[in-house]
Motif scaffolding. Sequence first.
Motif, PDB file in Angstrom:
ATOM      1  N   VAL A   1       6.542  -0.158 -13.296  1.00  0.00           N
ATOM      2  CA  VAL A   1       6.048  -0.911 -12.138  1.00  0.00           C
ATOM      3  C   VAL A   1       4.542  -0.763 -11.987  1.00  0.00           C
ATOM      4  CG1 VAL A   1       6.102  -1.042  -9.612  1.00  0.00           C
ATOM      5  CG2 VAL A   1       8.236  -0.830 -10.901  1.00  0.00           C
ATOM      6  N   THR A   2       4.016   0.445 -12.257  1.00  0.00           N
ATOM      7  CA  THR A   2       2.611   0.740 -12.000  1.00  0.00           C
ATOM      8  C   THR A   2       1.749   0.669 -13.248  1.00  0.00           C
ATOM      9  OG1 THR A   2       2.997   3.105 -12.328  1.00  0.00           O
ATOM     10  CG2 THR A   2       3.266   2.248 -10.095  1.00  0.00           C
ATOM     11  N   SER A   3       2.281   0.160 -14.343  1.00  0.00           N
ATOM     12  CA  SER A   3       1.519   0.092 -15.590  1.00  0.00           C
ATOM     13  C   SER A   3       0.251  -0.740 -15.399  1.00  0.00           C
ATOM     14  CB  SER A   3       2.382  -0.520 -16.695  1.00  0.00           C
ATOM     15  OG  SER A   3       1.649  -0.642 -17.885  1.00  0.00           O
ATOM     16  N   GLY A   4      -0.895  -0.132 -15.705  1.00  0.00           N
ATOM     17  CA  GLY A   4      -2.165  -0.841 -15.606  1.00  0.00           C
ATOM     18  C   GLY A   4      -2.708  -0.960 -14.200  1.00  0.00           C
ATOM     19  N   TYR A   5      -2.016  -0.401 -13.219  1.00  0.00           N
ATOM     20  CA  TYR A   5      -2.460  -0.508 -11.824  1.00  0.00           C
ATOM     21  C   TYR A   5      -3.516   0.560 -11.535  1.00  0.00           C
ATOM     22  CZ  TYR A   5      -2.262  -0.663  -6.722  1.00  0.00           C
ATOM     23  OH  TYR A   5      -2.591  -0.767  -5.386  1.00  0.00           O
ATOM     24  N   LYS A   6      -4.550   0.200 -10.815  1.00  0.00           N
ATOM     25  CA  LYS A   6      -5.603   1.130 -10.445  1.00  0.00           C
ATOM     26  C   LYS A   6      -5.501   1.446  -8.960  1.00  0.00           C
ATOM     27  CE  LYS A   6     -10.584   1.934 -10.701  1.00  0.00           C
ATOM     28  NZ  LYS A   6     -11.892   1.362 -11.092  1.00  0.00           N
ATOM     29  N   LEU A   7      -5.457   2.728  -8.633  1.00  0.00           N
ATOM     30  CA  LEU A   7      -5.307   3.137  -7.240  1.00  0.00           C
ATOM     31  C   LEU A   7      -6.467   2.632  -6.393  1.00  0.00           C
ATOM     32  CD1 LEU A   7      -4.109   6.854  -7.553  1.00  0.00           C
ATOM     33  CD2 LEU A   7      -2.730   4.827  -7.148  1.00  0.00           C
ATOM     34  N   ARG A   8      -6.127   2.198  -5.181  1.00  0.00           N
ATOM     35  CA  ARG A   8      -7.177   1.727  -4.278  1.00  0.00           C
ATOM     36  C   ARG A   8      -7.942   2.891  -3.659  1.00  0.00           C
ATOM     37  NH1 ARG A   8      -3.200  -2.151  -2.328  1.00  0.00           N
ATOM     38  NH2 ARG A   8      -2.790  -0.797  -0.547  1.00  0.00           N
ATOM     39  N   ASN A   9      -7.208   3.942  -3.344  1.00  0.00           N
ATOM     40  CA  ASN A   9      -7.842   5.038  -2.610  1.00  0.00           C
ATOM     41  C   ASN A   9      -7.188   6.363  -2.964  1.00  0.00           C
ATOM     42  OD1 ASN A   9      -9.361   6.517  -0.842  1.00  0.00           O
ATOM     43  ND2 ASN A   9      -8.344   5.781   1.003  1.00  0.00           N
ATOM     44  N   ARG A  10      -7.548   6.899  -4.121  1.00  0.00           N
ATOM     45  CA  ARG A  10      -6.999   8.188  -4.510  1.00  0.00           C
ATOM     46  C   ARG A  10      -7.652   9.275  -3.662  1.00  0.00           C
ATOM     47  NH1 ARG A  10      -7.832  11.546 -10.165  1.00  0.00           N
ATOM     48  NH2 ARG A  10      -5.769  12.489 -10.278  1.00  0.00           N
ATOM     49  N   PRO A  11      -6.852  10.157  -3.031  1.00  0.00           N
ATOM     50  CA  PRO A  11      -7.422  11.218  -2.202  1.00  0.00           C
ATOM     51  C   PRO A  11      -8.452  12.043  -2.963  1.00  0.00           C
ATOM     52  CG  PRO A  11      -5.050  11.106  -1.900  1.00  0.00           C
ATOM     53  CD  PRO A  11      -5.385  10.169  -3.023  1.00  0.00           C
ATOM     54  N   VAL A  12      -9.545  12.356  -2.289  1.00  0.00           N
ATOM     55  CA  VAL A  12     -10.647  13.083  -2.920  1.00  0.00           C
ATOM     56  C   VAL A  12     -10.185  14.440  -3.453  1.00  0.00           C
ATOM     57  CG1 VAL A  12     -12.913  14.129  -2.532  1.00  0.00           C
ATOM     58  CG2 VAL A  12     -12.346  11.927  -1.471  1.00  0.00           C
ATOM     59  N   GLU A  13      -9.307  15.112  -2.711  1.00  0.00           N
ATOM     60  CA  GLU A  13      -8.889  16.450  -3.120  1.00  0.00           C
ATOM     61  C   GLU A  13      -8.167  16.450  -4.466  1.00  0.00           C
ATOM     62  OE1 GLU A  13      -5.921  18.016  -0.383  1.00  0.00           O
ATOM     63  OE2 GLU A  13      -5.606  15.975   0.336  1.00  0.00           O
ATOM     64  N   PHE A  14      -7.410  15.381  -4.745  1.00  0.00           N
ATOM     65  CA  PHE A  14      -6.696  15.321  -6.021  1.00  0.00           C
ATOM     66  C   PHE A  14      -7.630  14.911  -7.161  1.00  0.00           C
ATOM     67  CE2 PHE A  14      -3.286  14.621  -2.849  1.00  0.00           C
ATOM     68  CZ  PHE A  14      -2.593  15.794  -3.087  1.00  0.00           C
ATOM     69  N   SER A  15      -8.632  14.120  -6.845  1.00  0.00           N
ATOM     70  CA  SER A  15      -9.651  13.824  -7.851  1.00  0.00           C
ATOM     71  C   SER A  15     -10.400  15.096  -8.211  1.00  0.00           C
ATOM     72  CB  SER A  15     -10.625  12.765  -7.319  1.00  0.00           C
ATOM     73  OG  SER A  15      -9.964  11.540  -7.097  1.00  0.00           O
ATOM     74  N   ALA A  16     -10.672  15.928  -7.198  1.00  0.00           N
ATOM     75  CA  ALA A  16     -11.377  17.193  -7.432  1.00  0.00           C
ATOM     76  C   ALA A  16     -10.523  18.134  -8.285  1.00  0.00           C
ATOM     77  CB  ALA A  16     -11.718  17.859  -6.101  1.00  0.00           C
ATOM     78  N   ILE A  17      -9.220  18.153  -8.030  1.00  0.00           N
ATOM     79  CA  ILE A  17      -8.325  18.998  -8.832  1.00  0.00           C
ATOM     80  C   ILE A  17      -8.337  18.543 -10.286  1.00  0.00           C
ATOM     81  CG2 ILE A  17      -5.901  19.581  -9.255  1.00  0.00           C
ATOM     82  CD1 ILE A  17      -5.460  19.576  -6.244  1.00  0.00           C
ATOM     83  N   GLY A  18      -8.284  17.226 -10.505  1.00  0.00           N
ATOM     84  CA  GLY A  18      -8.309  16.707 -11.862  1.00  0.00           C
ATOM     85  C   GLY A  18      -9.591  17.062 -12.590  1.00  0.00           C
TER      86      GLY A  18
END
Length: 449
Positions: free
Chosen positions: A237-254
């Motif tokens: 379902v989500t193949s190729g989909y780009k998140l609109r608003n990924r939480p900053v804290e999870f981006s920082a973890i990555g």
Amino acid sequence: MSGSSTPKSLPSSGQKSLHDIKHPLSCSPGAEEDTGGDGFVVIDTPSPDLPHTEPSSIADKDLSLPNGTPADTSSPASSSSLLNRLQLDDDMDGETRDLFVTVDDPKKHVCTMETYITYCVMTKTTRSEFELPEYSIRRRYQDFDWLRIKLEDTQPTHFIPPLPEKFVVKGVVDRFSEEFVETRRRALDKFLKRIADHPVLSFNEHFKVFLTAKDLNSYKKQGITLLSKMGESVRYVTSGYKLRNRPVEFSAIGEYLDTFALKLGTIDRIAQRIIKEEVGPESKYLVELREYGPVYSTWSALERELREPLEGVSACIGNCSTALEELTEDMTEDFLPVLREYILYSESMKNVLKKRDQVQAEYEVKLDAAALKREEKTGVPTEVEKCQDKVECFNADLKADMERWQNNKTQDFRQLLMGMADKNIQYYEKCLTAWESIIPLLQDKPEPK
């Protein structure tokens, strides 16, 4: 981190109530299934029941799907959310644990078709779901791998501890050698201890089966889990989909995990080269050092006045050579395996982050689809609300596991670096003692009158 010793009494940790709560992203035998109109399967299993705060209603988000008003997807909330009830208790010390697991006694099995190693897995527990207080069964590596896969399938919101690599362990050629087997035994022991210490993974039904079943073959023959199929549908379902608003804290973890793995990988490669150059099979330094000392010993036979000093230097170089071999052996057995474990751990954690993003993407896709229908409804479609719960469960479990992992990492590396410093101090003290011992032999002795 648990030790291998077991206290005289094993008081209960009081986590039995964990079975009273359903987790919308977990799966276990006998779990209830709820299939939405879109065919998306939600599977409920137990999760810890910890302090609960007042949940917010989805109406509080001012989410109006009929008119297409954008929803807040960074931290969704709903009346059925478990966000405030799903927390991991990282305060389980040795006095409250009720499950102890140890991997020991490796044995080699030679059969017609294959040769393999089995390990004795010993379990002691006071948990009521176990029929006996103690178990002792034998497992081979592929059994541990089966457990890891099952945990990844049924507990997708949690970090699953890594297993040692199956075929390649740097610096070891023979996988049946004592060094290889012992290194693997210690890694498998740590793998099970990390699971046993986890307040959610330790209650997984597959983990119980692994610890108690005499024969795993019947369990291994079971087909793909519903949760695995669910994960495949999410990826589709989500193949190729780009998140609109990924939480900053999870981006920082990555970003942290990327940098962490890069740094540890660099340290691992350099440490491997140092060991290889110092004492490896192709090490010229150690070969020369071993040949260097005896030269002084053979020379001493020609020098009556210098015999004792020359023999002293020969012995000194021999002692330094032995001390160096001991140091590098300690590095190989204690330092490098920890680096490898945490490098593999970071990869496992990145995969959990990807799954979290896939669930959020599915939530956003369903929000958009519901908004496009523009139907007259007073509430939010059930499938969208379920997706909100999934995202929140992922967020809560991932953040709790990350905090737990950071605490374990800090403790592990403090002990590792302390041990590394101690081993180096011992090495240089041995070398210092060796060289100091020949100083009296080199000093001028008064001639007898």
